[in-house]
Design an enzyme around this catalytic site. Sequence first.
Site, PDB file in Angstrom:
ATOM      1  N   HIS A   1       8.706   6.505 -14.856  1.00  0.00           N
ATOM      2  CA  HIS A   1       9.713   7.349 -15.495  1.00  0.00           C
ATOM      3  C   HIS A   1       9.550   7.395 -17.016  1.00  0.00           C
ATOM      4  O   HIS A   1       9.902   8.395 -17.645  1.00  0.00           O
ATOM      5  CB  HIS A   1      11.132   6.866 -15.156  1.00  0.00           C
TER       6      HIS A   1
ATOM      7  N   SER B   1       7.541 -19.026  -6.687  1.00  0.00           N
ATOM      8  CA  SER B   1       6.738 -20.248  -6.576  1.00  0.00           C
ATOM      9  C   SER B   1       5.476 -20.200  -7.419  1.00  0.00           C
ATOM     10  O   SER B   1       4.975 -21.237  -7.858  1.00  0.00           O
ATOM     11  CB  SER B   1       6.346 -20.491  -5.116  1.00  0.00           C
TER      12      SER B   1
ATOM     13  N   SER C   1      17.605 -15.757  -4.268  1.00  0.00           N
ATOM     14  CA  SER C   1      18.383 -14.596  -4.732  1.00  0.00           C
ATOM     15  C   SER C   1      18.530 -14.549  -6.245  1.00  0.00           C
ATOM     16  O   SER C   1      18.370 -13.485  -6.852  1.00  0.00           O
ATOM     17  CB  SER C   1      19.763 -14.574  -4.080  1.00  0.00           C
TER      18      SER C   1
END
Length: 184
Positions: free
Chosen positions: A60, A88, A148
């Site tokens: 974009h 990791s 998360s």
Amino acid sequence: MQTTAYTKDILAELGHTMEQIDDAEAEKLSEGILHAKKIFVAGSGRSGLMAKAFAMRMMHVGLDPYVVGETITPNLEPEDILIIGSGSGETKSLLSMAEKARSIGAAIALVTTNPKSAIGQLSEITIDIPAQAKAEGTSGKSIQPMGSLFEQSLLLFYDSVILRFMDKKELHSDTMYGRHANLE
């Protein structure tokens, strides 16, 4: 606790995590992207989804990004950069990509929770996101499961890199809409 109440805790975790990212390394990544002929991104699982979102935003703003593994991805060359998102820093498939990029002479950047990882050792640029890694379980760094916090931080970091690029190139959101998909 109500479902929406978790949002406050998640936002606090994200704020704390993002404040700890090294600005100098982030600037090195921004410069590496600016000077690269082509930009390649890679990640596995949810980190891979964040990489795809990053590639879309780079397109974009007028850059030439590619997602490793897609059918239209060209070959990597010495003047290119490979950006890997891996909590990791040890994922075998991503390590193999980093080794290949190193043998070609392309720049390697890693965004990770583990800067001393195998991929980190191959990278010229390493962004340490001090978030809970997937394998750490509930180490006290996050109320959220698995990786998360890292994955969310990864997306926010990538969006921050886009904003920095926009600032350097004096771009504005409304000028980016010309590159937004319009086939729907």
